[in-house]
Design an enzyme around this catalytic site. Structure first.
Site, mmCIF file in Angstrom:
data_model
loop_
_atom_site.group_PDB
_atom_site.id
_atom_site.type_symbol
_atom_site.label_atom_id
_atom_site.label_comp_id
_atom_site.label_asym_id
_atom_site.label_seq_id
_atom_site.Cartn_x
_atom_site.Cartn_y
_atom_site.Cartn_z
ATOM 1 N N GLY A 13 0.809 -1.130 -0.114
ATOM 2 C CA GLY A 13 0.066 -0.405 0.246
ATOM 3 C C GLY A 13 1.110 1.454 -0.338
ATOM 4 C CG ASP A 14 0.417 3.979 2.003
ATOM 5 O OD1 ASP A 14 -0.426 4.199 2.204
ATOM 6 O OD2 ASP A 14 0.444 3.316 3.674
ATOM 7 C CD GLU A 15 1.570 0.469 -3.206
ATOM 8 O OE1 GLU A 15 0.647 0.825 -3.149
ATOM 9 O OE2 GLU A 15 1.911 -1.190 -2.858
ATOM 10 C CE LYS A 17 -3.095 2.427 -3.755
ATOM 11 N NZ LYS A 17 -2.416 1.745 -2.655
ATOM 12 N N GLY A 41 -6.318 5.604 1.876
ATOM 13 C CA GLY A 41 -5.746 7.142 1.653
ATOM 14 C C GLY A 41 -5.124 7.493 0.868
ATOM 15 C CG HIS A 42 -5.664 6.224 -2.847
ATOM 16 N ND1 HIS A 42 -6.785 5.678 -3.761
ATOM 17 C CD2 HIS A 42 -5.674 5.248 -1.967
ATOM 18 C CE1 HIS A 42 -6.494 4.029 -3.245
ATOM 19 N NE2 HIS A 42 -5.534 4.105 -2.416
ATOM 20 C CD GLN A 224 -7.124 -1.204 1.447
ATOM 21 O OE1 GLN A 224 -8.051 -1.976 0.763
ATOM 22 N NE2 GLN A 224 -7.032 -0.199 1.567
HETATM 23 P P1 GDP Z 1 -1.254 5.820 -2.517
HETATM 24 O O1 GDP Z 1 -2.546 5.059 -1.215
HETATM 25 O O2 GDP Z 1 -0.888 4.538 -3.445
HETATM 26 O O3 GDP Z 1 -2.849 6.470 -2.797
HETATM 27 O O4 GDP Z 1 -0.344 6.588 -1.396
HETATM 28 P P2 GDP Z 1 -0.316 7.563 -0.186
HETATM 29 O O5 GDP Z 1 -0.991 8.790 -0.841
HETATM 30 O O6 GDP Z 1 -0.442 6.705 0.926
HETATM 31 O O7 GDP Z 1 1.477 7.568 0.076
HETATM 32 C C1 GDP Z 1 2.631 8.146 -1.343
HETATM 33 C C2 GDP Z 1 3.011 9.569 -0.240
HETATM 34 O O8 GDP Z 1 4.019 9.740 -1.327
HETATM 35 C C3 GDP Z 1 1.756 10.454 -1.041
HETATM 36 O O9 GDP Z 1 2.217 11.937 0.028
HETATM 37 C C4 GDP Z 1 2.382 11.636 -1.972
HETATM 38 O O10 GDP Z 1 1.753 12.790 -2.198
HETATM 39 C C5 GDP Z 1 3.894 10.910 -2.058
HETATM 40 N N1 GDP Z 1 4.342 10.089 -3.464
HETATM 41 C C6 GDP Z 1 3.478 10.436 -4.875
HETATM 42 N N2 GDP Z 1 4.450 10.011 -5.529
HETATM 43 C C7 GDP Z 1 6.070 10.830 -5.132
HETATM 44 C C8 GDP Z 1 6.619 10.822 -5.468
HETATM 45 O O11 GDP Z 1 7.431 10.350 -6.681
HETATM 46 N N3 GDP Z 1 8.194 11.768 -4.844
HETATM 47 C C9 GDP Z 1 7.707 11.962 -3.544
HETATM 48 N N4 GDP Z 1 8.755 12.425 -3.043
HETATM 49 N N5 GDP Z 1 6.537 12.123 -2.920
HETATM 50 C C10 GDP Z 1 6.002 11.541 -4.030
HETATM 51 P P1 IMO Z 2 -3.541 2.201 0.550
HETATM 52 O O1 IMO Z 2 -4.533 2.340 -0.092
HETATM 53 C C1 IMO Z 2 -1.274 1.078 3.802
HETATM 54 C C2 IMO Z 2 -3.274 -2.451 6.502
HETATM 55 C C3 IMO Z 2 -3.079 -1.622 8.028
HETATM 56 C C4 IMO Z 2 -2.792 -3.157 8.826
HETATM 57 C C5 IMO Z 2 -3.526 -3.815 7.345
HETATM 58 C C6 IMO Z 2 -4.788 -4.470 7.845
HETATM 59 O O2 IMO Z 2 -3.653 3.245 1.130
HETATM 60 O O3 IMO Z 2 -2.218 1.567 -0.306
HETATM 61 P P2 IMO Z 2 -7.350 -3.151 8.116
HETATM 62 O O4 IMO Z 2 -7.688 -1.088 7.782
HETATM 63 O O5 IMO Z 2 -7.565 -3.065 6.260
HETATM 64 O O6 IMO Z 2 -8.416 -4.167 8.431
HETATM 65 O O7 IMO Z 2 -6.454 -2.965 8.370
HETATM 66 O O8 IMO Z 2 -3.465 -3.632 5.901
HETATM 67 N N1 IMO Z 2 -4.027 -1.118 5.095
HETATM 68 C C7 IMO Z 2 -2.629 -0.651 4.404
HETATM 69 N N2 IMO Z 2 -1.618 -0.296 4.490
HETATM 70 N N3 IMO Z 2 -2.307 1.834 2.850
HETATM 71 C C8 IMO Z 2 -3.376 0.956 2.621
HETATM 72 O O9 IMO Z 2 -3.819 1.613 1.587
HETATM 73 C C9 IMO Z 2 -3.672 0.575 4.024
HETATM 74 N N4 IMO Z 2 -5.284 -0.108 4.071
HETATM 75 C C10 IMO Z 2 -5.214 -0.610 4.819
HETATM 76 O O10 IMO Z 2 -2.052 -0.796 7.801
HETATM 77 O O11 IMO Z 2 -2.337 -3.529 8.145
HETATM 78 MG MG MG Z 3 -1.874 5.472 0.942
#
Ligand code: GDP
Ligand code: IMO
Ligand code: MG
Length: 422
Positions: A13-15, A17, A41-42, A224
């Site tokens: 997750g948190d790549e 997206k 959380g995107h 995720q």
């Molecule tokens: P998601 O859940 O896959 O949409 O990712 P998140 O939003 O949770 O986490 C990604 C974080 O990295 C966010 O704070 C973005 O603003 C930030 N981000 C995305 N792409 C880049 C990048 O190429 N470089 C940096 N430094 N930050 C980035």
């Molecule tokens: P995005 O879409 C990162 C993790 C939680 C926990 C496990 C189970 O932003 O990438 P849950 O609330 O689903 O029962 O939690 O999965 N987790 C994530 N980690 N990014 C997310 O979403 C996540 N959604 C759930 O931290 O380890």
């Molecule tokens: Mg996220």
């Protein structure tokens, strides 16, 4: 017929997206979420604006886009209402742009309590859930007890709500010492339901398939990551939905033959939030640096994310299960100043070298690393692949050779503009 393209996270997750969907939406009319819920959380950044979307698809800010919350998603009326009101304040006509599948399940206040009680009871072996009620809601879905958006308009909706709530209260009474009070929260929840009645509840599988027939460009947005998938992730430290590509089929009603490009997103390193195995996790100052420079703190919970080197064994596993056709590498800029960059290319398990992701990640697993000299310069301003330093290109091309999939997009910063398309 136009096939549905898919954006998926390939790690925990948190790549990035949200950013990628936002960048890709000019090419699509429709953006649809197919699983997960407000555990996601995107983050989106454009100009001086920043947003964190949880249940709303990341296409919402683009003019003319249609956004669908698919049947595979679980929806919290409180969280969704709050999110939509914030977006509406920006002048976005949310009621015209967002549709909710009648078959999407609803997160009840007591689902959140069950999540909290279950985690508290697990003690040290807790999952590290976001406590949004995701697991208990999917349990009611598969247990055939859930409430869906299509039920909201039924005359007996409140009775059905109370019946399910009573069942939950009974279950909660089994957790000794767990105290809760949902009276106030329940009022906000009911207000949320009322607010959402102003939106169109649709038979999304019919509408999506009609759009496919009419050549409408659709992008499915995953939440995720593949290593949090309930079947293929690091079970039991996973979420409760199918985050892999197959989730698009069940979460939107799209047949496998109608899946087009699969964009697999990964960070140039790895992070994980919550408990569970993480083979390349770093506990030293390098891990600290990744967290500090990459601002690796959860977008939903604010929890510090665990950080480590890129894990190609795990990445290749995700590429295989998802059928990834194009890779997208994020946050490369975070390692600008690194002297050396490492990548796990195999694991040593009990002295034996293996190159596949194992059934279980055990304590005796040790990553085998390949090292790369860092590029040691600021790549944030680069906009053409040719202009990257050779050390950076070597890193990208090694990943392509190992995975057998081209890296088509590279992100060098959080803003829409900080994106290189090859
Ligand atoms: P998601 O859940 O896959 O949409 O990712 P998140 O939003 O949770 O986490 C990604 C974080 O990295 C966010 O704070 C973005 O603003 C930030 N981000 C995305 N792409 C880049 C990048 O190429 N470089 C940096 N430094 N930050 C980035
Ligand atoms: P995005 O879409 C990162 C993790 C939680 C926990 C496990 C189970 O932003 O990438 P849950 O609330 O689903 O029962 O939690 O999965 N987790 C994530 N980690 N990014 C997310 O979403 C996540 N959604 C759930 O931290 O380890
Ligand atoms: Mg996220």
């Amino acid at each position: 017929m136009k096939k549905v393209d898919v954006v998926l996270g390939l790690q925990w997750g948190d790549e990035g997206k949200g950013k990628v969907v936002d960048v890709l939406t000019p090419n699509y009319t429709v953006v649809a979420r197919f699983q997960g819920g407000p555990n996601a959380g995107h983050s989106l950044h454009f100009g001086d604006k920043s947003f964190v979307l949880r249940t709303v698809p990341s296409g919402i800010f683009r003019d003319g886009s249609v956004n669908i919350i698919g049947n595979g998603v679980v929806v919290d009326p409180v969280s969704l209402t709050e999110e939509l009101r914030n977006i509406a304040e920006q002048g976005i006509p949310v009621k015209e742009k967002l549709f909710i599948s009648k078959k999407a399940h609803i997160i009840l206040p007591t689902h959140r309590m069950l999540d909290a009680a279950s985690e508290a009871a697990k003690g040290k072996s807790k999952i590290g859930s976001t406590l949004k009620g995701i697991g208990p809601t999917y349990m009611d879905k598969t247990g055939r007890n859930g409430l869906r958006f299509g039920d909201v308009l039924a005359p007996n909706f409140v009775d059905r709500y109370n019946k399910l709530k009573s069942k939950h209260e009974e279950m909660l009474s089994q957790y000794a010492g767990f105290e809760y009070d949902v009276t106030e929260y329940e009022k906000t929840w009911m207000e949320g339901i009322e607010y959402l009645k102003g939106f169109r509840f649709i038979d999304s599988e019919h509408e999506v398939n009609e759009m496919i027939k009419q050549d409408v460009a659709i992008l499915a947005e995953g939440a995720q990551g593949s290593l949090l998938d309930v079947d293929f992730g690091t079970y039991p430290f996973v979420t409760s939905s199918n985050t892999v590509c197959a989730g698009v089929c069940t979460g939107l009603g799209v047949a496998p033959t109608k899946i087009g490009d699969v964009y697999g997103i990964f960070k140039a390193y790895c992070t994980r939030v919550g408990s569970g195995p993480f083979p390349t996790e770093l506990f030293d100052e390098v891990g600290e640096e990744l967290r500090r420079i990459g601002h690796e703190f959860g977008a939903v919970t604010g929890r510090p994310r665990r950080c480590g080197w890129l894990d190609l064994v795990a990445l290749k596993y995700a590429v295989m299960v998802d059928g990834v056709t194009q890779l997208i590498m994020m946050k490369s800029d975070v390692m600008n100043d690194f002297e050396t960059i490492k990548v796990a290319t195999a694991y040593k398990i009990g002295g034996e070298v293996v190159d596949h992701f194992p059934y279980e990640v055990t304590d005796d697993l040790e990553p085998v690393y390949t090292e790369f000299p860092g590029w040691k310069c600021d790549i944030c301003k680069v906009r053409r692949y040719e202009d990257f330093p050779q050390e950076f290109k070597n890193y990208v091309e090694f990943i392509e050779a190992e995975t057998g999939v081209p890296v088509k997009i590279i992100s060098v910063g959080p803003d829409r503009e900080e994106t290189i398309v090859r």
